[in-house]
Design an enzyme around this catalytic site. Structure first.
Site, mmCIF file in Angstrom:
data_model
loop_
_atom_site.group_PDB
_atom_site.id
_atom_site.type_symbol
_atom_site.label_atom_id
_atom_site.label_comp_id
_atom_site.label_asym_id
_atom_site.label_seq_id
_atom_site.Cartn_x
_atom_site.Cartn_y
_atom_site.Cartn_z
ATOM 1 N N THR A 100 0.805 -1.223 0.000
ATOM 2 C CA THR A 100 0.000 0.000 0.000
ATOM 3 C C THR A 100 0.842 1.278 0.000
ATOM 4 O OG1 THR A 100 -0.114 -0.094 2.411
ATOM 5 C CG2 THR A 100 -1.949 -1.067 1.218
ATOM 6 N N SER A 159 3.434 -5.216 3.265
ATOM 7 C CA SER A 159 2.426 -5.161 4.319
ATOM 8 C C SER A 159 2.015 -6.583 4.667
ATOM 9 C CB SER A 159 1.183 -4.403 3.848
ATOM 10 O OG SER A 159 1.521 -3.102 3.432
ATOM 11 N N GLY A 160 1.445 -6.755 5.852
ATOM 12 C CA GLY A 160 0.966 -8.097 6.233
ATOM 13 C C GLY A 160 1.378 -8.525 7.624
ATOM 14 N N GLY A 161 1.760 -7.564 8.468
ATOM 15 C CA GLY A 161 2.276 -7.876 9.797
ATOM 16 C C GLY A 161 1.314 -8.608 10.712
ATOM 17 N N GLU A 162 0.056 -8.637 10.344
ATOM 18 C CA GLU A 162 -0.930 -9.345 11.164
ATOM 19 C C GLU A 162 -1.096 -10.799 10.700
ATOM 20 O OE1 GLU A 162 -1.177 -5.794 11.020
ATOM 21 O OE2 GLU A 162 -0.565 -6.263 13.059
ATOM 22 N N TRP A 205 5.683 -1.571 6.049
ATOM 23 C CA TRP A 205 4.497 -1.231 5.252
ATOM 24 C C TRP A 205 4.299 0.241 4.951
ATOM 25 C CZ3 TRP A 205 0.814 1.772 7.703
ATOM 26 C CH2 TRP A 205 0.759 1.727 9.100
ATOM 27 N N ASN A 237 5.113 -4.369 13.906
ATOM 28 C CA ASN A 237 5.075 -5.202 15.104
ATOM 29 C C ASN A 237 5.712 -6.569 14.841
ATOM 30 O OD1 ASN A 237 2.430 -5.538 13.495
ATOM 31 N ND2 ASN A 237 2.550 -7.428 14.684
ATOM 32 N N ASP A 268 1.140 -3.967 19.532
ATOM 33 C CA ASP A 268 1.045 -3.597 18.110
ATOM 34 C C ASP A 268 1.551 -2.184 17.858
ATOM 35 O OD1 ASP A 268 0.544 -4.089 15.400
ATOM 36 O OD2 ASP A 268 -1.427 -3.135 15.516
ATOM 37 N N ARG A 274 4.156 5.138 17.003
ATOM 38 C CA ARG A 274 2.858 4.609 17.441
ATOM 39 C C ARG A 274 2.788 4.544 18.969
ATOM 40 N NH1 ARG A 274 0.476 0.956 13.210
ATOM 41 N NH2 ARG A 274 -0.344 -0.541 14.698
#
Ligand code: CA
Length: 588
Positions: free
Chosen positions: A174, A189-192, A251, A269, A320, A344
């Site tokens: 993204t 992206s895709g840390g979850e 990301w 994270n 997170d 964050r």
């Protein structure tokens, strides 16, 4: 004589037909060349500062729409992109991996590219895109199926299209790419989903990989197709095989400090969220439970992908608190070259630009609960009781102790970029005051499935506001002014030599503030929530401002009680362009 004229005319015609080419000099000078914007961040240091002052404190009230453009279709989701301006054309991306080329003067569409996305893409946090990159005769952008596409700048035809990673494993893309010395650099992206964060650099001409740098220890980098060096030291800070699915998604893309020739990328994270499964739930000797290099900033050599330095904002991360937020090189009031980043985790960090060494940190949101502060080495002083509990220690083994954590996992500041003014010396930080109930649960890794081991509910801290735009002095952390907003802020910020600070609100306004006092000088209702990134440039002697309108992003999807509070906001998909009409520039 006639022949000579003919030859000259033909030569001029030839050069007129040749395409203008974006060069490394164009990228380098993006902040000071005010009739084009060829980088994310209005300069690769991401200061989002324009030296333009035609629009200023006295005439900004006369800012009116010049044109608007609708992305159309049914794909009206979060519009988080920053437009680019080059050769009289605006290049702007929309939700669901679309790229539009528009006449910058009129808004007329020149061409549109819609990525054909496969079934089963796994974007965690809305189908957003944050912008394109431009170099040579091509324009580039990433797509939600984790690919990077190069299009002919004039035609929109695909020149090359490459896979960054496997979308079926949870990877997506993204961010706006960044280009340094002819290489296009992307993250993932895709840390979850238990992916592994990586930075990749490709030849802009061919799309061929030049280097890769995974950001979790134990993984091997590559250079020109061969293994290069291992990231970190295997099992130094990660137990067992967990590093193989260790997260750290890169990301949000990166910045580039030309003075040190350093690419600066942030990492998300560690996976899973449940820190007890990563040896991070309690202090270990040395940095044994830190889970390097998740939740960190990395200084990378852009020529070969080697890590020059790292700074981990949240070691033993368990909330997170992705460490991806933008890092902005700047010169402080004492003449020191510094890096600034608002994390964050609620702390604003100042680092040494030469080596990423810690200089100072300040809280920039209220009531931070997980740490008492940051020590002289840049390490958080943890409040151990305020870490979500270990489910394996609970009687039923199903749910660890719930804690109320501030900030919420969406952060004291999320992706939305702050701005730095060379005029005022202040950072303008779009922040949010919120907390969350968070608890840990058992989890096992399964490819393509959420890999959290945690549950959560976001809650507001105050009745009347969540969003908070702050002017912060990087010398001491002093908040010079604050503007509160009912809904959480999710738009980028821009500042100008005209003494203005621009940002948007989910309630639909693009606003301009006085950079010294925070007084609101102008606002315009765009018709949907603004979560885009304002820009400004000049054409034919007039200064323009543009921003995207279109509510969405992570808040409606993950915001818990806050999402309910803002569920009345309507979606959209428009580019808005504004200017002060010539006859009103000098009017008061
Ligand atoms: Ca995350």
């Amino acid at each position: 004589m006639h022949r000579f004229l003919l030859v000259v005319a033909a030569g001029m015609l030839g050069s007129g037909l040749a395409q203008a080419q974006v060069t490394e000099d164009d990228l380098r000078n993006d902040q000071t060349v005010t009739d084009q914007i060829v980088t994310n961040g209005m300069g690769r240091d991401l200061q989002r500062y324009s030296p333009l002052d035609t629009i200023n404190k006295s005439n900004v009230k006369n800012l009116v729409p010049a044109w608007a453009f609708s992305f159309g279709g049914e794909k009206q989701r979060g519009q988080e992109s920053q437009p680019l301006i080059y050769d009289g054309i605006m290049y702007v991306t929309g939700s669901y991996s679309r790229l539009f080329a528009l006449d910058a003067m009129t808004g007329r569409e020149l061409w549109q590219y819609d990525a054909r996305l496969p079934e089963g893409i796994l974007p965690c946090c809305d189908v957003v895109n944050r912008g394109a990159a431009i170099y040579g005769d091509k324009v580039f952008f990433g797509t939600l199926d984790a690919r990077i596409v190069a299009l002919g700048r004039k035609t929109g035809d695909v020149v090359w299209r490459k896979k960054i990673a496997d979308y079926k494993a949870g990877y997506s893309y993204t961010a706006a790419p960044i280009i340094v010395n002819g290489l296009i650099v992307t993250g993932n992206s895709g840390g979850e989903f238990g992916i592994v964060g990586e930075v990749q650099a490709r030849d802009t001409e061919t799309g061929e990989l030049v280097w890769t740098r995974p950001v979790i220890e134990g993984h091997m980098g590559t250079f020109k197709g061969e293994e290069s060096t291992m990231t970190g030291e295997l099992n130094a800070t990660w137990p067992g095989d967990l590093w193989k699915t260790g997260g750290g998604a890169t990301w949000l893309g990166g910045s580039y400090d030309i003075e040190t020739d350093t690419l600066i990328m942030g990492t998300g994270n560690p996976a899973p969220w449940n820190s007890h499964l990563r040896n991070a739930g309690q202090p270990r000797p040395g940095n044994a439970g830190d889970n390097l290099y998740a939740a960190s900033r990395l200084g990378i050599d852009p020529s070969n992908g080697e890590i020059k330095w790292h700074f981990q904002t949240t070691p033993r991360e368990g909330w997170d608190y992705d460490g991806v937020n933008e890092v902005i090189p700047f010169v402080d009031a004492a003449g020191n070259r510094r890096l600034a980043t608002a994390d964050r985790n609620g702390f604003f960090y100042v680092l040494n630009a030469d080596d990423g060494a810690f200089v100072d940190a300040f809280p920039f949101v209220k009531d931070i609960s997980w740490a008492e502060g940051i020590d002289e080495n840049g390490r958080p002083i943890f409040v151990e009781d305020n870490r979500p509990g270990d489910p394996s220690a609970a009687a039923d083994g199903a749910k660890g102790e719930n804690v109320f954590s501030v900030p919420s996992f969406l952060g004291g500041k999320n992706w939305m970029p702050m701005a730095y003014s060379q005029k005022s010396g202040l950072f303008y930080v779009p922040s949010n005051e919120w907390g969350m109930d968070i608890w840990n649960e058992p989890i096992t890794f399964k490819k393509g499935a959420a890999y959290l081991g945690a549950g959560f509910t976001i809650k507001p801290l105050f009745e009347d506001y969540i969003g908070s735009l702050k002017a912060i002095d990087p010398m001491n952390g002093e908040v010079k002014w604050e503007v509160k907003n009912n809904a959480p802020l999710w738009s980028g910020v821009m500042t100008t030599a005209g003494g203005l600070v621009f940002t948007g609100t989910p309630e639909g306004h693009l606003k301009a503030f006085d950079d010294e006092t925070g007084e609101e000088l102008w606002s315009f209702q765009t018709g949907s929530g603004v979560v885009g990134q304002p820009i400004t440039w000049e054409m034919e002697g007039e200064q323009y401002v543009a921003v995207l309108s279109g509510w969405g992003g992570a808040v409606p999807l993950w915001g818990g009680e806050v999402a309910k509070k803002v569920s009345y906001l309507n979606q959209g998909g428009l580019v808005w362009v504004f200017k002060v009409p010539k006859q009103l520039v000098s009017a008061n």
